[in-house]
Every structure is written in structure tokens, then in C-alpha cells.
Design a protein around this motif. Sequence first.
Motif, mmCIF file in Angstrom:
data_model
loop_
_atom_site.group_PDB
_atom_site.id
_atom_site.type_symbol
_atom_site.label_atom_id
_atom_site.label_comp_id
_atom_site.label_asym_id
_atom_site.label_seq_id
_atom_site.Cartn_x
_atom_site.Cartn_y
_atom_site.Cartn_z
ATOM 1 N N GLU A 181 -5.701 15.150 3.412
ATOM 2 C CA GLU A 181 -5.113 14.786 4.670
ATOM 3 C C GLU A 181 -3.943 13.469 4.057
ATOM 4 N N PHE A 182 -4.615 12.628 3.295
ATOM 5 C CA PHE A 182 -3.655 11.749 2.625
ATOM 6 C C PHE A 182 -4.338 10.947 1.591
ATOM 7 N N ILE A 206 0.918 -1.187 0.080
ATOM 8 C CA ILE A 206 -0.182 0.235 -0.114
ATOM 9 C C ILE A 206 1.034 1.360 0.027
ATOM 10 N N HIS A 207 0.689 2.244 -1.132
ATOM 11 C CA HIS A 207 1.604 3.313 -1.029
ATOM 12 C C HIS A 207 0.853 4.505 -0.588
ATOM 13 N N VAL A 208 1.546 4.960 0.461
ATOM 14 C CA VAL A 208 1.003 6.233 1.292
ATOM 15 C C VAL A 208 1.408 7.366 1.232
ATOM 16 N N PHE A 209 0.740 8.495 0.748
ATOM 17 C CA PHE A 209 1.159 9.920 0.550
ATOM 18 C C PHE A 209 0.692 10.806 1.459
ATOM 19 N N LEU A 210 1.352 11.746 1.863
ATOM 20 C CA LEU A 210 0.698 13.023 2.586
ATOM 21 C C LEU A 210 0.850 14.145 1.717
ATOM 22 N N PRO A 211 -0.014 14.448 0.716
ATOM 23 C CA PRO A 211 0.207 15.460 -0.297
ATOM 24 C C PRO A 211 0.175 16.964 0.331
#
Length: 413
Positions: free
Chosen positions: A218-219, A207-212
Motif C-alpha cells: 500500500e505504501f 519523511i519520504h512517502v511512496f505509493l509503489p
Amino acid sequence: MAKDTLEREKGVAIIGGGPGGVGCALTLKGLARDRGQDIRVVIYEGKRFGEHYNQCAGVLSHPLEEILEREFGLKIPDAMIQRVIQGYVLYGEKEEIVLEEDPTKPSLAVQRVELDRFLLNEAVKRGVEVIQSRVTDVEFHPHEVVVYSWSGTCRASAVVGAFGLSKAMTACFSRRVGYAPPPHLETLVTKFYPPPSWLPNLLENMIHVFLPPFPRTEFGALIPKGDHITIILAGWNITTNEMETFLSLPKVKRLLPPKGHSDFFKGRFPTGLAKRFYGHRYLLVGDASGLVRPFKGKGINTAVITGKSAAITLMNHGPSQEASLHYRDMCKELMEDMIYGRLARTLASLTRRYSSLDPIIREAKRNEGLKEALFFCVSGHAPYKKILRNKAHLKVLPRLLPHLLGSFHLSRQ
Ligand SMILES: Cc1cc2nc3c(=O)[nH]c(=O)nc-3n(C[C@H](O)[C@H](O)[C@H](O)COP(=O)(O)OP(=O)(O)OC[C@H]3O[C@@H](n4cnc5c(N)ncnc54)[C@H](O)[C@@H]3O)c2cc1C
């Protein structure tokens, strides 16, 4: 005990046949059977699982499989499991870090409607009545509740609200008992269907998680499923514009097939506690109660657990106002973790907006304690209290702060 406290012939009406409702129904039936009794349990479910979409990504986190097996003797059919998730990749601006799952406790990707259908069918096999209909109102009387639905009326000893964040039910309980729904984040979901050659190792099963750094986001997360990638963006008032911008970020784009995405779906998930989620002849469970991890979900797990706690309360103590306090006590650990979860969210939000994750990721690559803390934050596998009060995790703060403040300074220039 149940005979004295809960009028079993009237039984319990449950609004919502998701994991919270079914967790409650299976526990009620199981406890009654163990005591050589029977109890009427009715689940109202407005959706036909399979025909209607569920925006949930269907990632079953450890120990859900164990809970289903231990508590209800249920085994998730192998055919339902689309993918075994190996871990997470967390992205900063320039840095990224792989946070691997414990291979003995992996997360499983399934199609959420298939899980719901499986659980509801099991409930029917154990004698739960399922009424395929929407509840429209609930009346509370000293000795019973009256549940109105599109299919008629039901009188019950107690009602369990497992209706998620349904606006109609929220309005009904607000009017009747002064309930206030939990605060929530909005989600926008879309899917990409890659060519078949991508599927065996889709997103490396991570799972690829980003906090743009967008103001209202929020994510974002990319989740590999059976034949597609699910993309979730969570925030406030987010629109398709934010989603398009997110999808066009180079680090996101390079993970996705060139061909376009499917439709968009809107959803919501709770980030805090609801008000008056228990009282005279009612208990609210799962999302409706807000008893979820406020930062990273595991919503299915907590729905099943709170559903079970509601059933134990009703069977052991009955449906009175006083008895409902036992439910609150059983949920104490989740409630206590709320404040720590909110703190974790705030820290992530401040980092996202005013600083950068990069220094944290760089430090985590050298420091196992910080890496573990990041893994727990992203996966939700440990209570936030444990993460934020762990001495090994706190030890890195003096080293991190100058870097974070440095990025803060740069980001303000
Ligand atoms: C985008 C997104 C992705 C998510 N991904 C994950 C994930 O991967 N893993 C995870 O663990 N959690 C995930 N969650 C959270 C998870 O979906 C919820 O926490 C979980 O489904 C809560 O279960 P529940 O039983 O409380 O409510 P729900 O699953 O929402 O079930 C409520 C049920 O009540 C029914 N209902 C509502 N009103 C009525 C009515 N008036 N009459 C009759 N029936 C009614 C609905 O049809 C529904 O089936 C995600 C959430 C979102 C928004």
C-alpha cells in the motif's frame, strides 16, 4: 461519583503499558486526585521497554506534545528528541512534491521504546502499580473481573484492554466477550545506518512517502531518525522480496547509503474498527479498538486520547454495559471519520494500481487547495471528512479527472 460507580478499592486493571494504557492510567489517577479520592490502577506490561523491539517509527505528530503537557503535565525531555521533522516528500512515478509542516507544529522523531519507558515511569511516580508480566486470560463476572497473568491473579472492578494487536489477548477477548479485532495492514521495517557525515541533514529531515505499484503493497516510507533511516513497507502478505524490490527502486535507492540494511521486523496496524470494543466491565483503547486513522496512523495520539476517554467513562459512569456506551459516544468523531479514511485509502489504492499520482502532484504544485489536501492525507493532521468534503479541495476534481483517466488508459495499454 467514582465511589458510587466504580469500586475504587478493586480499581482498574489495564492490559498493556503503551500510550493507550498509560493515557488511561494517568487520567484515572488525575481524576481521582482532583476529587480528593484514590483509586487502585494496575498496568500489566509484558515487555521490558528497551530490551524488546517496537516496530513503531516513533514520529510524534502534533498535538501530542500539547496533549501530554495539558492533560498530564508531562514534557517530552529534549534529550529524547532525535530529530525535528520538517515535512513530507510525496513521490509519483516521475513527479515529486514537498509538503512542508507548519514550523510551529512540527512532528518529532523519538525512539519509541524511550517514549514508552518515560510514560510508564511517570505513571509509577503517580502511584500506578506496574506489573511486569503477561496477562493470560480475563474472566468477567457480574461484580468484578479476574485477570490472570504469569505473576498471579488480580480482581478488579473493570479491565481496560490496551494490548495493541496482541494475538493472545485478541483470542481471549474474542472467546470471552465476542470481540473481533480490527482489520489491519502488515508492515515490514528495516533500518539503514548512514555514515556520520549524512546525519545533520539526513533525508533533509523529511519523511519520504511512496505509493509503489506492487500488487500487495500500500505504501512505503523512509523516515530520518537520530543515527539511521527507518524504512517501512505496508501492505498484505508482504515479504522480504517486496522490501528488496522497494529498496532497489531508483528513486528510493538514491536516498539511501550504499551499505546494507539491518534485520527486518514485522508489525501490524489497524485500518478499521474492532467489533465489541466496549461492554460490561471492559473498554478497549488504542490499536485494540481500531480507533485509529485508517489511512495515516497518528496511532500514538489516538491511543492516548482513547485511553483518556476510557478513564473518564469509568470514573464518571462506572463499568456497566450501559456506561460503556458513553465511551462509544466519546469516540464518535473518530468512528465517523473511519468511512472517509477508508475512502481516501481506496482512492490512493486505485490511483496507485490503475493510474498515476503524477497528474495530481503536477496540479498540486499549482493549486494550494489540492496541496493542502495532499499534506493532510499524508500527515493525518486533519480528519478525512474535512479533507474530502472541503469545497476548495473538491473544486479541482473536474480538472484532475481527465488526467487521471488518461493515465488509467495508458496504464492499461
Ligand atoms: C511499522 C509501524 C510504524 C508506526 N509508526 C508510528 C509513528 O511513527 N507514529 C505514530 O503515532 N504511530 C505509529 N504507529 C502506530 C503506533 O505504534 C500504534 O498505533 C500505537 O503504539 C498504539 O498504542 P497502544 O497503546 O494501543 O498499543 P501498543 O503501543 O501496541 O501497546 C500495547 C502494549 O501491550 C502490551 N501487551 C500486549 N499483550 C499483553 C499481555 N498479554 N500482557 C501484558 N502486556 C501486553 C505490549 O507489550 C505493548 O507494550 C506505527 C505502527 C507500525 C506498525
